[in-house]
Design a protein around this motif. Structure first.
Motif, short mmCIF file in Angstrom:
data_model
loop_
_atom_site.label_atom_id
_atom_site.label_comp_id
_atom_site.label_asym_id
_atom_site.label_seq_id
_atom_site.Cartn_x
_atom_site.Cartn_y
_atom_site.Cartn_z
N LEU A 186 0.84 -1.20 0.00
CA LEU A 186 0.00 0.00 0.00
C LEU A 186 0.87 1.25 0.00
O LEU A 186 0.52 2.27 -0.59
N ASN A 187 2.02 1.16 0.65
CA ASN A 187 2.95 2.29 0.71
C ASN A 187 3.38 2.69 -0.70
O ASN A 187 3.29 3.86 -1.10
N ALA A 188 3.87 1.69 -1.46
CA ALA A 188 4.34 1.94 -2.82
C ALA A 188 3.20 2.37 -3.74
O ALA A 188 3.36 3.27 -4.58
N TRP A 189 2.04 1.73 -3.58
CA TRP A 189 0.87 2.07 -4.39
C TRP A 189 0.49 3.54 -4.21
O TRP A 189 0.21 4.25 -5.17
N ALA A 190 0.47 4.01 -2.95
CA ALA A 190 0.09 5.40 -2.66
C ALA A 190 1.05 6.39 -3.31
O ALA A 190 0.64 7.42 -3.85
N ILE A 191 2.34 6.08 -3.29
CA ILE A 191 3.33 6.95 -3.91
C ILE A 191 3.20 6.91 -5.44
O ILE A 191 3.20 7.95 -6.11
N ARG A 192 3.09 5.71 -5.99
CA ARG A 192 3.05 5.54 -7.45
C ARG A 192 1.85 6.25 -8.08
O ARG A 192 1.92 6.72 -9.22
N ASN A 193 0.75 6.34 -7.33
CA ASN A 193 -0.45 6.98 -7.85
C ASN A 193 -0.62 8.43 -7.42
O ASN A 193 -1.65 9.05 -7.70
N GLY A 194 0.38 8.96 -6.73
CA GLY A 194 0.36 10.37 -6.37
C GLY A 194 -0.52 10.71 -5.19
O GLY A 194 -0.85 11.89 -4.99
N TRP A 195 -0.89 9.72 -4.37
CA TRP A 195 -1.73 10.00 -3.20
C TRP A 195 -0.90 10.26 -1.95
O TRP A 195 -1.44 10.61 -0.90
N SER A 196 0.40 10.07 -2.05
CA SER A 196 1.32 10.38 -0.96
C SER A 196 2.64 10.82 -1.58
O SER A 196 2.88 10.59 -2.77
N VAL A 197 3.49 11.44 -0.75
CA VAL A 197 4.83 11.82 -1.19
C VAL A 197 5.84 11.02 -0.36
O VAL A 197 5.52 10.53 0.72
N ALA A 198 7.03 10.87 -0.90
CA ALA A 198 8.08 10.14 -0.18
C ALA A 198 8.48 10.93 1.07
O ALA A 198 8.83 12.11 0.97
N PHE A 199 8.42 10.29 2.22
CA PHE A 199 8.78 10.95 3.48
C PHE A 199 10.28 10.76 3.69
O PHE A 199 10.71 9.97 4.52
N VAL A 200 11.07 11.51 2.91
CA VAL A 200 12.52 11.28 2.85
C VAL A 200 13.24 11.61 4.14
O VAL A 200 14.41 11.25 4.30
#
Length: 252
Positions: free
Chosen positions: A120-134
């Motif tokens: 779910l983490n990767a899915w959210a980033i890949r679809n633009g629903w989250s940003v990488a918390f670098v």
């Protein structure tokens, strides 16, 4: 639910909570798994068996946050992120692996819905629903770059990084002004400011020959580059800031 079922569910929740509490206190403990129906709290936080789980390495817009549209205006990106995650899970069991908790006692985990191989983490980033918390992990930086290029989710227009939004809301409550420009006017481009002091992620390194070079997340030497402030090295919040200070971009 009958009383037997209620007692079984309550017992499972209690045992799971105890197990993860113990895990969080044991150095080097192996990751444990929790699985069950999930309730979405926001775009990066869910409840599994009644336990709060923070999807590690990502940061979603806050529930009340708005983002800019491609043609102007604003839309409720925080609510959209919640809705997208709810639709993704769609009533399936969610399994999460974790061996640590954050300061809010939430499990920090990578989670999967049903038989999905992608988290779910990767899915959210890949679809633009989250940003990488670098600030905590650079694992999803490459996926974020792909979402940016495709203008997916929050990347369709300007928006405040979630941590900036939280800081701004806190500042409003305390009467402290953090930014001179209003919300939705600071474009979240590839070189945009990633956060306040301590959250800026561009690394300004000084080579052995004295050359000043800055490294962006996702570049070859980024993860291995360490910042020595005593030697004059520093963090930057944008590429413009780094160039103005005399640093050049890394070649790879």
């Amino acid at each position: 639910m009958d009383r037997g079922g209620f007692r079984k569910t309550a017992c499972a929740k209690t045992l799971a909570a105890m197990a993860f509490s113990l895990l969080a206190t044991v150095p080097g403990a192996k990751a444990a798994e929790i699985s069950g129906l999930a309730i979405v709290e926001d775009g990066d936080t869910i409840y599994v068996l009644g336990l709060p789980v923070r999807l590690y390495g990502i940061d979603a817009p806050e529930s009340r946050q708005q983002c800019g549209g491609a043609n102007g205006g604003a839309w409720d990106c925080g609510q959209a992120a919640i809705g997208a995650l709810e639709e993704k899970i769609a009533g399936r069991d969610v399994r999460c692996r974790s061996n640590e908790t954050d300061k809010y006692k939430r499990l920090l985990a990578e989670c999967h819905a049903g038989a999905d191989k992608e988290s779910l983490n990767a899915w959210a980033i890949r679809n633009g629903w989250s940003v990488a918390f670098v600030k905590y992990s650079s694992k999803y930086v490459a996926l974020e770059m792909q979402a940016r290029k495709k203008a997916l989710g929050v990347w369709r227009g300007p928006f405040d990084m979630p941590w900036n939004y939280r800081a701004q809301r806190s500042a409003i409550e305390t009467g402290v002004r953090l930014f001179d420009t209003p919300v939705l006017q600071r474009s979240a481009s590839v070189s945009d400011t990633r956060g306040l002091s301590g959250e800026c992620v561009i690394k300004g390194n000084i080579s052995k020959s004295g050359e000043r070079i800055y490294h962006m997340p996702g570049q070859r030497w980024y993860s291995k580059t360490k910042i020595n402030a005593a030697a004059g090295e520093r963090w930057f919040c944008s590429e413009d800031e780094a160039r103005s200070a005399g640093w050049r971009p890394a070649k790879v």
